[in-house]
Design an enzyme around this catalytic site. Structure first.
Site, mmCIF file in Angstrom:
data_model
loop_
_atom_site.group_PDB
_atom_site.id
_atom_site.type_symbol
_atom_site.label_atom_id
_atom_site.label_comp_id
_atom_site.label_asym_id
_atom_site.label_seq_id
_atom_site.Cartn_x
_atom_site.Cartn_y
_atom_site.Cartn_z
ATOM 1 N N PHE B 244 34.094 43.102 33.478
ATOM 2 C CA PHE B 244 35.100 42.053 33.300
ATOM 3 C C PHE B 244 36.513 42.596 33.129
ATOM 4 O O PHE B 244 37.370 41.951 32.534
ATOM 5 C CB PHE B 244 34.722 41.135 32.129
ATOM 6 C CG PHE B 244 33.294 40.668 32.200
ATOM 7 C CD1 PHE B 244 32.888 39.818 33.206
ATOM 8 C CD2 PHE B 244 32.352 41.115 31.293
ATOM 9 C CE1 PHE B 244 31.567 39.404 33.306
ATOM 10 C CE2 PHE B 244 31.023 40.714 31.390
ATOM 11 C CZ PHE B 244 30.640 39.858 32.395
ATOM 12 N N GLY B 470 28.397 43.920 39.045
ATOM 13 C CA GLY B 470 27.582 42.741 38.767
ATOM 14 C C GLY B 470 27.694 41.629 39.792
ATOM 15 O O GLY B 470 26.791 40.802 39.898
ATOM 16 N N ALA B 515 36.707 39.187 45.375
ATOM 17 C CA ALA B 515 35.568 38.289 45.413
ATOM 18 C C ALA B 515 34.286 39.093 45.343
ATOM 19 O O ALA B 515 34.287 40.305 45.193
ATOM 20 C CB ALA B 515 35.586 37.509 46.711
ATOM 21 N N GLN B 639 29.142 34.233 40.282
ATOM 22 C CA GLN B 639 30.505 34.514 39.814
ATOM 23 C C GLN B 639 31.149 33.280 39.205
ATOM 24 O O GLN B 639 31.755 33.334 38.140
ATOM 25 C CB GLN B 639 31.367 35.000 40.984
ATOM 26 C CG GLN B 639 31.069 36.401 41.417
ATOM 27 C CD GLN B 639 31.408 37.398 40.330
ATOM 28 O OE1 GLN B 639 32.561 37.591 39.990
ATOM 29 N NE2 GLN B 639 30.400 38.011 39.765
ATOM 30 N N LYS B 702 39.675 35.922 50.105
ATOM 31 C CA LYS B 702 40.852 35.996 49.225
ATOM 32 C C LYS B 702 40.506 36.492 47.823
ATOM 33 O O LYS B 702 41.377 36.942 47.094
ATOM 34 C CB LYS B 702 41.493 34.605 49.106
ATOM 35 C CG LYS B 702 42.092 34.113 50.423
ATOM 36 C CD LYS B 702 43.163 33.060 50.216
ATOM 37 C CE LYS B 702 42.579 31.743 49.773
ATOM 38 N NZ LYS B 702 43.629 30.678 49.732
ATOM 39 N N GLY B 703 39.268 36.379 47.447
ATOM 40 C CA GLY B 703 38.882 36.828 46.109
ATOM 41 C C GLY B 703 38.404 35.667 45.260
ATOM 42 O O GLY B 703 39.049 34.623 45.203
ATOM 43 N N GLU B 706 38.013 36.473 39.931
ATOM 44 C CA GLU B 706 39.001 36.198 38.888
ATOM 45 C C GLU B 706 39.364 34.721 38.808
ATOM 46 O O GLU B 706 39.498 34.158 37.724
ATOM 47 C CB GLU B 706 40.289 37.001 39.146
ATOM 48 C CG GLU B 706 40.076 38.460 39.494
ATOM 49 C CD GLU B 706 39.757 39.321 38.299
ATOM 50 O OE1 GLU B 706 39.639 38.804 37.191
ATOM 51 O OE2 GLU B 706 39.627 40.550 38.481
#
Lengths: 280, 740
Positions: B244, B470, B515, B639, B702-703, B706
């Site tokens: 994290f 993870g 991502a 996620q 793009k991810g 987060e």
């Protein structure tokens, strides 16, 4: 010393309607016992709201009653703590004390008694049966846990060599409505900020007897006799619950971070009186 | 190889395949850092346990190690008085993510900078002996006055500033003005796996099995600390039990383990205790976030001033990125100051959605307050301030599907059934409220390199210098690799498990913000041999044709005009007497893409508040995310659900508490630091807006990792306001904040 093989795991009812919980009875077994659930819902509720399923499967009634405080200074060996190291001082009094007691505190110690079950047992006037070199003794629940005073390292009335063999709940007049409410930051696996155990015997529309105790607020399981006295002889109606609960925090001495418990305790008791006693 | 140029069918990417390492993990056979041993060539490992300072700020006046050293099995005790001086070369960004300042060093001086700082280490033949020995070390201190309270601290240095337009003039002329200060508590990452390392020296070469999010970082930091070439350090990391953000940089305990291993000439294992993780590694810093907002009556936000104070240590300046307020809305007048307050604490670090999740709490609660003030629906207010291009840079957005997020979320959540009046919806003793918040997170791109090998049996192996923290990196990368090589995807964990990292030859970035899948961060992957399609004839060899016309499907190479004639990879290689084909690919993002790239979120929450008892319970939550292409929806849900649950913690439970008298953390365990349990998480759902982002990177991602927490806390806080009519401007929202 491993005492797990001793034959102290029984859950039995006396002919008069009292309940005897062996010291080694598992929390989960007591909570699931149909007769316990029927006769003393307050005990089953308090157990089910304790710890986690895994812990309840292993932990015993005697162990629960002997449970020690969650005060983080008590558990941090680098901190001053009169309970752990007599005479070293109390880091909690002027430290971070959101979880600490507002009732029964002393200059030496403000640690909260953590047990839920013990609160229910206090409300039910339970007794502790012990056995030791001096023979058998019976200690009223109210006398078993010791106020910290100047000796917070002495937590129970248990003599050297003595063992708790059983916890007994005496017969109560029927019908007995009872239950336990636990207020805590998260929904499970967490100690109480405040809690209330309530047992009411109502006959002919009048409260004949009341057992009320609170958790999360006292240095010992805290019996609320002033609340009980206000209830007995009155009819469960209107503003009775609020008026009785108003007396729940009598004598409270809040600290820097736990002042909210004074009001929260009253509200918790009021809510649980209403849940058990009915009405608005 | 890139999708935008490829004629190849894409079948593996987008499929909800299970983790290739799932079985290893659920059967307990996945080996985390501390699990390595003789099977990995680690013989004669000994154990190190840290001794931590029990004072918040001091000079060490003496260390008595005699009792510890007399304990049978104790090999050595190291502290500032006897530890070797280490070269400690500078190791700044981008070789590391060490923030500006002078990093905490392993026993190099007599200063205690924070409570819990390692002041000695005991090395022994068993962990139990080492732990016992650590208890016996007596450290004496000359105490100094300690300052750990953000509210009482003074900013050090000049604040970071941002401005556009004239915010004071904008606020003066605004028809509606609001002023609020929001506060957030310190949070700790609390990954299940504690930080752990095994360090082994062979001559002047160091190998570490390390918990890290970025295998290059331990290599670079350890090389710098010991003054040896980066090539002399090898970092191995197969699986990571959650990080994290806390595995981004290499903390002092890793240097201590390597130091001890060098001195005792044995491999040393060091596993931190849960308690040590509260002071030995980083955390999400506490913030005070003051907002002044100006708007016209129609809800057009004309001016926003954000003044932010965050905690940092006295020896390093960790700054989170507070850019959200610059780009989320079209506001013409914006001013920001971000100040760091140095305190006697250990250095904070990035924690999931770093900066952006904190900023979203303040910004999105302030927008909710404005919506209430103006009597405008909170989503409608956002739409009235939705920019067409990045208001901070003027650049076009690569993709921004936030309107879609709002529309889909509102429909799926049932937003239109909401009674806008706060405190008006009741269910027994509980008040019911719904809340909404938007969020964004920058798509950050870094250099990366990957090695791919096609074996004669048709197996594809891909390696890159990364670890799987993870999200299922090995799985998602294998999906990308399967499509890139047009092989059929089949799970092949053994290949994944035996291939450790290849230390990169050039500096690179962990891509930890990304991502659940990106080629640049995946270590190893595989897919099955090609198969000839049913009814197809072998024959004409594809390789003689112009490569551009070759089409590969399920490992079957053919020429576009005649799919029936072709061959498999093994046939092609066998015919050419090749045992394997290999290639190293690298990716460097363009210096200036000309686009602004962000992931977006729209979070909807419903809460039930027992106002008399101060209890807030989340009843349901929906997150709608614009994260570009989704490589694997199952991994994406993992996620998203995890991020949103983390947001519940941030909003209602998580709070690291310091006793400011001495700097001691008083809830450094799972009994005192409350994380959501199952009962706190009733119904969490994620939706991903269709589409990819061709500007972001070659695979259109793009991810996601987060953005899934950004906006969660304000959505819950806004729901609490809607339920109760009470605005709590501090996280976590506790029972006491709702009483009275």
């Amino acid at each position: 010393m491993d005492i797990s093989a001793l034959p102290l795991g029984e859950i039995t009812f006396t002919p008069e309607g009292g309940l005897r919980l062996g010291a080694l009875a598992r929390m989960a077994d007591v909570a699931a016992d149909p007769a316990v659930r029927e006769a003393y819902p307050v005990i089953a509720h308090a157990l089910e709201l304790s710890a986690s399923p895994q812990l309840r499967n292993m932990a015993t009634i005697g162990g629960n009653v002997m449970q020690r405080t969650r005060c983080s200074y008590f558990r941090d060996v680098s901190a001053a703590c009169n309970k752990r190291a007599p005479g070293s001082g109390c880091a909690a009094r002027e430290g971070y004390n959101r979880g600490h007691a507002i009732l029964g505190t002393s200059d030496a110690c403000v640690a909260t008694h953590p047990s839920d079950l013990a609160v229910a047992l206090a409300a039910l006037d339970a007794r502790i049966h012990t056995r030791g070199p001096g023979g058998e003794r019976t200690v009223p629940f109210a006398d078993f846990h010791l106020l910290p005073g100047t000796t917070p390292d002495r937590e129970q009335d248990l003599r050297p060599g003595e063992l708790i063999v059983a916890v007994e709940v005496p017969p109560h007049p029927r019908p007995l409505a009872s239950g336990y409410l636990k207020v805590r930051d998260r929904q499970s696996y967490e100690f109480a900020l405040t809690s209330a155990a309530v047992a009411l015997h109502v006959q002919g529309g009048v409260i004949r007897s009341a057992g009320v105790a609170a958790g999360g607020v006292g240095t010992v399981p805290w019996r609320l006799r002033a609340v009980e006295q206000h209830l007995v002889g009155r009819r469960p109606a209107g503003g009775l619950w609020a008026a009785a609960a108003e007396r729940a925090a009598e004598g409270a001495r809040p600290l820097a971070h736990n002042g909210f418990k004074v009001d929260l305790l009253r509200r918790t008791v009021e809510r649980q009186l209403r849940i058990v006693g009915g009405g608005s | 190889m890139t999708r935008s140029q490829s004629m190849q069918p894409q079948s593996a990417v987008g499929a909800p395949v299970a983790r290739v390492d799932g079985r290893l993990k659920v059967t307990g056979s996945a080996r985390y850092a501390a699990d390595h041993g003789p099977a990995d060539g680690i013989e004669g490992v000994v154990h190190a346990v840290l001794v931590e300072a029990t004072i918040g700020r001091a000079r060490i006046t003496g260390v008595d190690t005699r009792a510890a050293e007399e304990l049978p099995g104790v090999l050595a005790v190291f502290h500032h008085g006897n530890a070797p001086r280490l070269p400690y070369r500078d190791n700044p960004f981008p070789d590391s993510i060490n923030p500006p300042g002078e990093r905490l060093r392993a026993f190099q001086d007599d200063r205690v900078r924070f409570f819990g700082q390692p002041v000695a280490v005991v090395v022994a033949t068993t962990p139990e002996t080492a732990r016992h020995g650590a208890r016996l070390v007596e450290v004496r201190y000359a105490a100094e006055r300690v300052g750990t309270d953000l509210a009482a601290g003074t900013p050090g240095g000049e604040p970071e500033t941002y401005g556009r337009g004239d915010v004071e003039a904008g606020l003066r002329s605004a028809e509606v003005r609001l002023e609020m200060t929001y506060r957030t508590g310190r949070n700790h990452h609390n990954a299940m796996e504690p930080h752990a390392i095994i360090a082994r020296w062979e001559g002047d070469r160091l190998t570490v099995w390390e918990k890290t999010q970025w295998v290059a970082d331990p290599r670079n930091e350890l090389a710098a600390a010991f003054g040896i070439p980066q090539e002399s350090v090898r970092c191995l990391s197969t699986v990571v039990g959650g990080a994290f953000g806390n595995g981004g940089r290499t903390w002092v305990h890793s240097v201590i383990a390597a130091l001890a291993a060098r001195e005792v000439r044995r491999p040393v294992k060091l596993v931190m205790t849960r308690k040590q993780l509260y002071s030995g590694v980083g955390y999400r810093p506490a913030y005070e976030y003051a907002v002044r907002l100006g708007s016209d009556r129609s809800g057009r936000v004309t001016a926003m001033a954000h003044d932010v104070r965050g905690e940092t240590s006295r020896y390093e300046s960790h700054a989170d990125d507070m850019a959200l307020g610059r780009m989320l809305y079209t506001t013409p007048h914006v001013a920001q100051t971000v100040s760091l307050v140095p305190l006697d604490v250990n250095t904070p670090t990035w924690m999931r959605g770093p900066g952006w999740s904190t900023a979203a709490y303040a910004l999105e609660c302030s927008m909710d307050e404005l919506a209430h003030e103006l009597g405008i629906d909170p989503i409608e207010l956002r739409l009235r301030n939705e920019p067409e291009s990045d208001p901070a840079t003027g650049s076009p957005f690569s993709t921004r599907r936030l309107r879609d997020c709002y529309a889909i979320g509102a429909r799926e959540f049932g937003w239109d059934r909401r009674n806008p009046t706060p405190g008006a919806t009741r269910d027994g003793d509980r008040l019911i409220g719904t809340g909404f918040a938007a969020g964004a997170y920058a798509t950050e791109r870094m250099n990366a390199q990957a090695y791919a090998r096609l074996d004669a049996d048709g197996r594809v192996v891909v390696q890159s210098a990364t670890s799987d923290i993870g999200p299922g990196t090995a799985t998602s990368m294998s999906q990308v690799a399967a499509d890139a090589s047009a092989c059929r995807w089949t799970p092949c964990a053994s290949t994944w498990a035996t291939r450790c990292c290849r230390p990169p030859r050039s500096r690179r970035w962990p891509g930890r913000w990304r991502a659940s899948a990106r080629p640049c961060r995946t270590r190893a992957t595989c897919c099955a041999p090609g198969r000839r399609p049913r009814g197809h004839r072998p024959g004409l060899t594809a390789s003689r044709r112009r490569p551009g016309r070759v089409v590969v499907r399920d490992g079957w190479l053919s020429v576009g005009t005649d799919p029936g004639r072709g061959e498999t990879y093994p046939q092609l290689m066998g015919r050419n007497n090749r045992s394997h084909l290999e290639v190293i690919g690298s990716y460097e993002p363009p210096e200036e893409s000309g686009f602004s790239m962000y992931s977006y979120s729209a979070i909807f929450a419903e809460v039930a508040v027992d106002a008399r008892l101060g209890l807030v319970r989340v009843r349901r939550m929906l997150g709608v995310f614009d994260a570009g292409r989704i490589i694997n929806p199952t991994l994406a849900d993992s996620q998203a659900h995890g991020g949103m649950i983390g947001g519940i913690g941030q909003a209602l439970l998580e709070h690291t508490i310091t006793d400011h008298r001495d700097g001691r953390i008083v809830n450094a365990d799972f009994a005192g630091y409350l994380l959501p349990v199952s009962a706190d998480v009733p119904d969490v759902r994620a939706i991903y807006v269709d589409g990819e982002d061709r500007e972001a990177d070659p695979i259109g991602v793009k991810g996601l990792g987060e953005i899934v927490i950004v906006g969660v806390a304000p959505a819950i806080a806004n729901a609490v306001f809607h339920a109760t009519g009470r605005r709590v401007r501090e996280l976590p929202i506790t029972p006491e904040s709702l009483l009275g």
